[in-house]
Design an enzyme around this catalytic site. Structure first.
Site, PDB file in Angstrom:
ATOM      1  N   TYR A 101       0.862  -1.193   0.000  1.00 34.12           N
ATOM      2  CA  TYR A 101       0.000   0.000   0.000  1.00 34.12           C
ATOM      3  C   TYR A 101       0.896   1.240   0.000  1.00 34.12           C
ATOM      4  CZ  TYR A 101      -3.709   2.972   2.153  1.00 34.12           C
ATOM      5  OH  TYR A 101      -4.601   3.961   2.463  1.00 34.12           O
TER       6      TYR A 101
ATOM      7  N   LYS B  64      -6.255  -0.589  -2.290  1.00 28.15           N
ATOM      8  CA  LYS B  64      -7.192  -0.365  -1.178  1.00 28.15           C
ATOM      9  C   LYS B  64      -7.934  -1.667  -0.865  1.00 28.15           C
ATOM     10  CE  LYS B  64      -6.782   4.170  -0.406  1.00 28.15           C
ATOM     11  NZ  LYS B  64      -6.764   4.957   0.824  1.00 28.15           N
TER      12      LYS B  64
END
Ligand SMILES: NC(=O)c1ccc[n+]([C@@H]2O[C@H](COP(=O)([O-])OP(=O)(O)OC[C@H]3O[C@@H](n4cnc5c(N)ncnc54)[C@H](O)[C@@H]3O)[C@@H](O)[C@H]2O)c1
Ligand SMILES: O=C(O)C[C@H](O)C(=O)O
Ligand SMILES: [Mn+2]
Length: 542
Positions: free
Chosen positions: A92, A165
């Site tokens: 991420y 996400k």
């Protein structure tokens, strides 16, 4: 229709690789298509983790992990769950920013994402259906990639934020990876570097705006809702001109969420509650300054303002505690360029003798004496020593959150904030920050990134079958994160650590689902909220 052996091995939702048992190999026709020794999931995770250690840069590590993701989702999530703290910044933010910038050049495969082109709206339904391939889709993360993190417009490359996400949703909250779908709305890009790059894989024209844009978004929302009736629709990284408009249009109609506005609002409110728990001060005594009052900045401000109202202040009293600084300096109500979200917090020039001089953050801080400063400006290094010292001169424990992502855009480094404020600042950052040792105290730095809340929030919404996500559920989510950190410990962080992400995601999910049920927003009967959450939770196992 049964899948052929090769199709099974090529399907990341079904492939177990070397972990297919003798029996499965016999029945699925896989004998001889894999090396003979049968591994357990733990063996595979150990082996893969060892391979990961040979990669030296975070980008290389991410590319390697994505290969595992492409091949075998269970193995990928097993590994991720075993190494959450280590993997979050690789899978991420911040490494994802590099993969977005280089997405077209690095492209290997589409990772079950859907690419919807504004030039071909007639194919939209078929594209979504084909990508679902019969799966029961409960969660979509969609972006149009106009405002990716703080790095701007990345066109089709931005699809990686939807993919990323969603990975965090599963790793943090156990959202079933076969029930999710990453989507990019390719409406063109104004990023000239992309348009000039011969490798660029998106539509090679400027962004379409106005009616045609909003019609395309609307077609997407309606088509997705029709195809997937139990959908929770998450919007990510839309531009400042569109993000709030889209949220306002749909939030009372469907189960939807804007992460930058609402998710960031929740995590910052939770961080401030945590900070006040440490400083033993009252929320309604605080003076709040939003630096960079765009999508996230205005969304956060509204969430904190709503908290002031909940704590008993009138709208008029509460507004006196809020200030916004954007490009032009302190925002005043005679400014014709204010966004609808900025307007309620703009001040009158008559409040200041030197209003016309308040065009910089430092001047504004001097004039206002904020106790809370939150940065969502995309302007690196703007929380300077002078700004911090000025704040610390007027408040015992300044709350300072430089939240711009990725790392290169942060308004300040945690260690500088601690040093410049002589250990007084209560700090949280957007990307992970190492502990700071200062004058014999080890300061832990909370991560105020929406990734700490949106997974639990989504799990709660999905498990509760809520028709909408409303402000009450959002407020409950923020408050549920309090009390996890021991505020009496010197140097305590204002937010719980990422190492406990799976535990507090469950806490957030419970608070949100309970709130939905209390408000009778659930569309299916729920007698036990814990049970409802456990029923939808997925675990990486064969
Ligand atoms: N930590 C988190 O969870 C989180 C969540 C959302 C956004 N963010 C970060 O916040 C930043 C902003 O994101 P956004 O979606 O709100 O973008 P945005 O474009 O909507 O907002 C950015 C705002 O900053 C303003 N700005 C630009 N230059 C400025 C300057 N010199 N001084 C003051 N203001 C200036 C812009 O005018 C705009 O209003 C990004 O870096 C993003 O990564 C962090
Ligand atoms: O993606 C992140 O790291 C947080 C946030 O949504 C952002 O846009 O910066
Ligand atoms: Mn975002």
């Amino acid at each position: 229709m049964t899948k052929s052996p090769v199709e099974i091995l090529n399907n990341p939702f079904e492939n177990k690789g070397t972990a297919f048992t003798e029996k499965e190999r016999q029945s699925l026709g896989l004998v001889g298509l894999l090396p003979p020794y049968v591994q357990t999931l733990d063996d595979q995770a150990k082996q893969t983790y060892a391979q990961l250690q040979t990669k030296t840069s975070d980008l290389e590590k991410r590319i390697f992990l994505m290969e595992i993701f492409n091949e075998n989702r269970v193995l990928f999530y097993k590994l991720f769950s075993q190494h959450v703290v280590e993997f979050m910044p690789i899978v991420y933010d911040p490494t994802i920013a590099d993969t977005i910038e280089n997405y077209s050049d690095l492209f290997i495969q589409s990772q079950n994402a859907v690419f919807l082109s504004i030039d071909d709206p007639d194919s939209m339904k078929a594209s979504l259906k084909n990508a679902a391939d019969g799966r029961d889709i409960r969660l979509i993360v969609v972006t149009d990639a106009e405002g990716i993190l703080g790095i701007g417009d990345w066109g089709t490359n931005g699809v990686d934020i939807s993919v990323g996400k969603l990975m965090v949703y599963t790793a943090a909250a156990g959202i079933d990876p076969s029930q999710v779908m990453p989507v990019v709305l390719d409406v063109g890009t104004n990023n000239q570097d992309l348009l000039k790059n011969p490798m660029y894989l998106g539509n090679r024209h400027e962004r379409i705006t106005g009616d045609r844009y909003y019609k395309f978004v609307d077609q997407f929302v309606n088509t997705a809702e029709d195809l997937f009736p139990k959908l929770y629709l998450h919007f990510e990284d839309f531009g400042r001109d569109n993000a709030a408009n889209i949220l306002n249009k749909y939030k009372d109609q469907i189960t939807t969420f804007n992460d930058d506005i609402q998710g960031t609002g929740i995590i910052v409110l939770a961080g401030i509650l945590g900070a006040l728990n440490i400083s033993k001060q009252k929320m309604t005594d605080q003076v709040y300054l939003s630096y960079g009052a765009g999508t996230a900045g205005a969304g956060i401000t509204k969430r904190i303002y709503d908290e002031f109202l909940q704590q008993g202040l009138s709208a008029e009293e509460a507004k006196k505690h809020f200030y916004m600084v954007d490009k032009q300096g302190l925002l005043f109500d005679d400014d014709q360029t204010l966004t609808p979200e900025q307007k309620p917090f703009a001040r009158s020039r008559s409040e200041f003798a030197n209003a016309d001089e308040l065009t910089t953050l430092e001047a504004a801080v001097k004039a206002i004496h904020p106790t809370i400063l939150v940065g969502t400006s995309t302007q690196p290094g703007t929380f300077t020593e002078a700004v911090v010292k000025e704040m610390a001169a007027h408040t015992e424990r300044p709350i300072i959150f430089p939240l711009s992502n990725p790392t290169k855009l942060a308004e300040a480094k945690a260690e500088d904030l601690i040093k410049w404020s002589d250990g007084k600042a209560l700090v949280a950052t957007g990307i992970p920050a190492a502990d700071v040792d200062y004058n014999g105290v080890t300061y832990q730095i909370g991560q105020a990134n929406n990734a700490l809340v949106y997974p639990g929030l989504g799990l709660g919404v999905i498990a509760s079958t809520a028709k909408v996500l409303n402000d009450e559920m959002i407020s409950q989510a923020a408050h549920s994160l309090g009390g996890i950190v021991d505020g009496n410990k010197p140097g305590a962080a204002v937010l719980p650590p990422v190492s406990k992400l799976d535990q507090f995601s469950f806490t957030v999910a419970k608070a949100v689902a309970q709130s939905a049920v209390d408000q009778k927003l659930n569309q299916e009967p729920i007698s036990d909220v814990d049970q409802a959450i456990n029923d939808v939770k997925w675990e990486p196992k064969y």
